[in-house]
Write a protein that holds these residues in place. Sequence first.
Motif, PDB file in Angstrom:
ATOM      1  N   ASN A 114      36.184  47.116  38.959  1.00 18.63           N
ATOM      2  CA  ASN A 114      34.863  46.756  39.481  1.00 18.63           C
ATOM      3  C   ASN A 114      34.106  45.912  38.456  1.00 18.63           C
ATOM      4  O   ASN A 114      33.259  46.398  37.699  1.00 18.63           O
ATOM      5  N   SER A 115      34.402  44.630  38.444  1.00 19.38           N
ATOM      6  CA  SER A 115      33.797  43.721  37.469  1.00 19.38           C
ATOM      7  C   SER A 115      32.283  43.580  37.611  1.00 19.38           C
ATOM      8  O   SER A 115      31.598  43.411  36.589  1.00 19.38           O
ATOM      9  N   PRO A 116      31.684  43.641  38.822  1.00 19.74           N
ATOM     10  CA  PRO A 116      30.216  43.573  38.891  1.00 19.74           C
ATOM     11  C   PRO A 116      29.527  44.714  38.158  1.00 19.74           C
ATOM     12  O   PRO A 116      28.505  44.508  37.495  1.00 19.74           O
ATOM     13  N   ILE A 117      30.083  45.927  38.267  1.00 18.18           N
ATOM     14  CA  ILE A 117      29.498  47.071  37.557  1.00 18.18           C
ATOM     15  C   ILE A 117      29.715  46.918  36.058  1.00 18.18           C
ATOM     16  O   ILE A 117      28.827  47.230  35.248  1.00 18.18           O
ATOM     17  N   LEU A 118      30.868  46.419  35.674  1.00 10.95           N
ATOM     18  CA  LEU A 118      31.109  46.149  34.249  1.00 10.95           C
ATOM     19  C   LEU A 118      30.059  45.184  33.711  1.00 10.95           C
ATOM     20  O   LEU A 118      29.485  45.413  32.637  1.00 10.95           O
ATOM     21  N   ILE A 119      29.788  44.115  34.445  1.00 11.71           N
ATOM     22  CA  ILE A 119      28.813  43.122  33.988  1.00 11.71           C
ATOM     23  C   ILE A 119      27.417  43.728  33.905  1.00 11.71           C
ATOM     24  O   ILE A 119      26.660  43.434  32.970  1.00 11.71           O
ATOM     25  N   ALA A 120      27.071  44.584  34.841  1.00 12.68           N
ATOM     26  CA  ALA A 120      25.772  45.270  34.766  1.00 12.68           C
ATOM     27  C   ALA A 120      25.681  46.091  33.490  1.00 12.68           C
ATOM     28  O   ALA A 120      24.631  46.120  32.818  1.00 12.68           O
ATOM     29  N   ASN A 121      26.778  46.742  33.121  1.00 14.65           N
ATOM     30  CA  ASN A 121      26.798  47.510  31.872  1.00 14.65           C
ATOM     31  C   ASN A 121      26.695  46.595  30.654  1.00 14.65           C
ATOM     32  O   ASN A 121      26.045  46.935  29.655  1.00 14.65           O
ATOM     33  N   LEU A 122      27.314  45.431  30.727  1.00 17.70           N
ATOM     34  CA  LEU A 122      27.225  44.480  29.618  1.00 17.70           C
ATOM     35  C   LEU A 122      25.781  44.045  29.392  1.00 17.70           C
ATOM     36  O   LEU A 122      25.344  43.871  28.249  1.00 17.70           O
TER      37      LEU A 122
ATOM     38  N   ALA B 129      30.407  24.701  33.340  1.00 17.95           N
ATOM     39  CA  ALA B 129      31.469  25.005  32.382  1.00 17.95           C
ATOM     40  C   ALA B 129      32.462  25.994  32.997  1.00 17.95           C
ATOM     41  O   ALA B 129      32.098  26.820  33.835  1.00 17.95           O
ATOM     42  N   PRO B 130      33.741  25.938  32.593  1.00 21.69           N
ATOM     43  CA  PRO B 130      34.743  26.852  33.150  1.00 21.69           C
ATOM     44  C   PRO B 130      34.355  28.324  33.045  1.00 21.69           C
ATOM     45  O   PRO B 130      34.538  29.090  33.994  1.00 21.69           O
ATOM     46  N   SER B 131      33.804  28.723  31.898  1.00 26.95           N
ATOM     47  CA  SER B 131      33.455  30.144  31.738  1.00 26.95           C
ATOM     48  C   SER B 131      32.268  30.540  32.609  1.00 26.95           C
ATOM     49  O   SER B 131      32.141  31.706  32.994  1.00 26.95           O
ATOM     50  N   VAL B 132      31.386  29.598  32.917  1.00 25.35           N
ATOM     51  CA  VAL B 132      30.281  29.888  33.842  1.00 25.35           C
ATOM     52  C   VAL B 132      30.840  30.179  35.225  1.00 25.35           C
ATOM     53  O   VAL B 132      30.418  31.133  35.899  1.00 25.35           O
ATOM     54  N   ILE B 133      31.810  29.365  35.656  1.00 26.97           N
ATOM     55  CA  ILE B 133      32.439  29.579  36.967  1.00 26.97           C
ATOM     56  C   ILE B 133      33.200  30.901  36.969  1.00 26.97           C
ATOM     57  O   ILE B 133      33.129  31.671  37.929  1.00 26.97           O
ATOM     58  N   ARG B 134      33.893  31.165  35.887  1.00 29.65           N
ATOM     59  CA  ARG B 134      34.648  32.417  35.774  1.00 29.65           C
ATOM     60  C   ARG B 134      33.693  33.617  35.809  1.00 29.65           C
ATOM     61  O   ARG B 134      33.968  34.630  36.462  1.00 29.65           O
ATOM     62  N   PHE B 135      32.567  33.497  35.125  1.00 25.22           N
ATOM     63  CA  PHE B 135      31.562  34.560  35.117  1.00 25.22           C
ATOM     64  C   PHE B 135      30.986  34.756  36.517  1.00 25.22           C
ATOM     65  O   PHE B 135      30.800  35.888  36.966  1.00 25.22           O
ATOM     66  N   PHE B 136      30.723  33.662  37.215  1.00 28.81           N
ATOM     67  CA  PHE B 136      30.214  33.738  38.589  1.00 28.81           C
ATOM     68  C   PHE B 136      31.194  34.496  39.483  1.00 28.81           C
ATOM     69  O   PHE B 136      30.802  35.379  40.257  1.00 28.81           O
ATOM     70  N   ILE B 137      32.470  34.174  39.377  1.00 29.97           N
ATOM     71  CA  ILE B 137      33.478  34.841  40.218  1.00 29.97           C
ATOM     72  C   ILE B 137      33.572  36.325  39.882  1.00 29.97           C
ATOM     73  O   ILE B 137      33.714  37.169  40.770  1.00 29.97           O
ATOM     74  N   ALA B 138      33.458  36.667  38.604  1.00 28.19           N
ATOM     75  CA  ALA B 138      33.559  38.077  38.193  1.00 28.19           C
ATOM     76  C   ALA B 138      32.362  38.901  38.635  1.00 28.19           C
ATOM     77  O   ALA B 138      32.421  40.134  38.655  1.00 28.19           O
ATOM     78  N   GLN B 139      31.262  38.245  38.996  1.00 32.49           N
ATOM     79  CA  GLN B 139      30.075  38.983  39.443  1.00 32.49           C
ATOM     80  C   GLN B 139      30.228  39.555  40.847  1.00 32.49           C
ATOM     81  O   GLN B 139      29.368  40.307  41.301  1.00 32.49           O
ATOM     82  N   ALA B 140      31.295  39.181  41.538  1.00 28.05           N
ATOM     83  CA  ALA B 140      31.609  39.780  42.831  1.00 28.05           C
ATOM     84  C   ALA B 140      32.902  40.572  42.705  1.00 28.05           C
ATOM     85  O   ALA B 140      33.814  40.176  41.969  1.00 28.05           O
TER      86      ALA B 140
ATOM     87  N   GLN C 230      32.327  53.940  27.449  1.00 25.66           N
ATOM     88  CA  GLN C 230      33.094  54.622  28.490  1.00 25.66           C
ATOM     89  C   GLN C 230      32.624  54.193  29.880  1.00 25.66           C
ATOM     90  O   GLN C 230      33.432  54.119  30.816  1.00 25.66           O
ATOM     91  N   LYS C 231      31.325  53.883  30.027  1.00 23.73           N
ATOM     92  CA  LYS C 231      30.830  53.367  31.308  1.00 23.73           C
ATOM     93  C   LYS C 231      31.509  52.041  31.658  1.00 23.73           C
ATOM     94  O   LYS C 231      31.797  51.771  32.828  1.00 23.73           O
ATOM     95  N   CYS C 232      31.786  51.230  30.656  1.00 21.30           N
ATOM     96  CA  CYS C 232      32.502  49.968  30.894  1.00 21.30           C
ATOM     97  C   CYS C 232      33.924  50.245  31.358  1.00 21.30           C
ATOM     98  O   CYS C 232      34.420  49.603  32.295  1.00 21.30           O
ATOM     99  N   TYR C 233      34.573  51.212  30.711  1.00 19.66           N
ATOM    100  CA  TYR C 233      35.917  51.592  31.162  1.00 19.66           C
ATOM    101  C   TYR C 233      35.875  52.176  32.570  1.00 19.66           C
ATOM    102  O   TYR C 233      36.738  51.876  33.403  1.00 19.66           O
ATOM    103  N   ASP C 234      34.880  53.009  32.830  1.00 22.76           N
ATOM    104  CA  ASP C 234      34.778  53.630  34.155  1.00 22.76           C
ATOM    105  C   ASP C 234      34.667  52.576  35.256  1.00 22.76           C
ATOM    106  O   ASP C 234      35.237  52.730  36.342  1.00 22.76           O
ATOM    107  N   ALA C 235      33.931  51.503  34.975  1.00 22.41           N
ATOM    108  CA  ALA C 235      33.782  50.432  35.968  1.00 22.41           C
ATOM    109  C   ALA C 235      35.130  49.784  36.254  1.00 22.41           C
ATOM    110  O   ALA C 235      35.517  49.590  37.412  1.00 22.41           O
TER     111      ALA C 235
END
Length: 492
Positions: free
Chosen positions: A384-392, A314-325, A373-378
Amino acid sequence: MQLFKDQHIKIYNSLTGTKETFKPINEGYIGMYVCGPTVYSNVHLGNVRTFMSFDMIFRYLKHLGYKVRYVRNITDAGHLENDADAGEDKITKKARLEQIEPMEVVQRYTIDFHNILNTFNFLPPSIEPTATGHIIEQIELIKDIINNGYGYEVNGSVYFDVHKFNETNDYGILSKRKLEDLIHNTRELDGQSDKKNPQDFALWKKAEPQHIMRWPSPWGDGFPGWHLECTAMSTKYLGDQFDIHGGGMDLKFPHHECEIAQNEAAKGQSPVNYWMHANMLELNGQRMSKSTGNTVNPDELLSGNNKFFSKAFAPSVIRFFIAQAHYRSVLDLTDEGLLASEKGFYRLMDAINLLDGLKTSETSSMNINAWKQKCYDAMNDDFNSPILIANLFEAVKFINQIKEGASSITSEDLALLKDSLNIFVFDVLGLENATNKDSGTDKLSGAVDILIKLRQEARANKDFAMSDKIRDELAAVGIQLKDGKEGTTFSL
């Protein structure tokens, strides 16, 4: 809301090689230019990754309350083969091979480009100018460069005098290359005899009789050099100096280097405060290449019609994959990576879809404001989308604990958590909510519900052996039953 007054961004500036605190030229306003596609073929998946990175950046800047003018161009003329000053125009060549008009090629692949980006839920740029729509501006820019002594005309073509420019400026300031090294590593090539030096690049090329795409100019019929269009269009819409210029890492030299030189030669100043470059997308550990067959286009990845991947994604799966780096990291596209991202994406969606059904308490087990705020900090740390995703996924774990009764949340914090997840998952990362139809989740839920009812009937009939057998055999295949006050639920 002007969140940017409280959230301070640091951007890795390719020009200085360091992270710098972002300060726009005009407070509250941002001018951002990103080099768009040359529309002679279907958009490359690597280009999609670059544009997706800047779509995320655009989304975040808008969320912070900045008024962003985002300009992303369409190259529909002047881009010669091999990114050189010799050879055939890529669009003209495609038109000749298919025996159609060049603008038919442009139209076909511009539509394809927009369709693909719409599929991946991109926001449109503020302005999407074309090279052919700005021929006059490019001619005027060439005149300025010539008048300032940095351009010269030979046989109807105009070239930028790199050596003359380097006497007072630094050609190579962005790519960290020295002209002396470029001279040493350059050999004379056929078709470059009009140039004073091999390092000089074309501002205007004379059109040979067979060349279809041509325009009149003070130097005769011809077409603009590839590097010129971005200088002309970026400064027209964003001013002689603007905040952010982005593109793929492969454009740093010579394209962006030449943009800087053209601007300094014409206007006496460097055009951009923050240069940003997205890194490459590899396929199974190797560079994507049509010549070797190691390539897949977006449509093939979305449909599953390719030799590299086990299924469609799915498009969002691909988008999520790209955001993990991180956007500055090389990203390797693999089947295993996409399958893992698919699981993670649907786990995130499942948690978000649980929010409305969660029970609230008088206390919260997690500090939602601190987590937010940790999400904003990322994102403030060079997006830094990988750190944002870790926070999610910290929030995903917390949501599941609330559902299981192991954690608690107040109604106020639940509203804040829901709003924050909507912001970062949907508004910033650009994902779209979905259920995993491919995994048969709905059918699985129905089947397990039947077994839960059979187990309840067995227990009511005091057939505890059957009750335990249903529970144990479900556990053996990874389905965990949990008995609670509100009945029996299950998790995978």
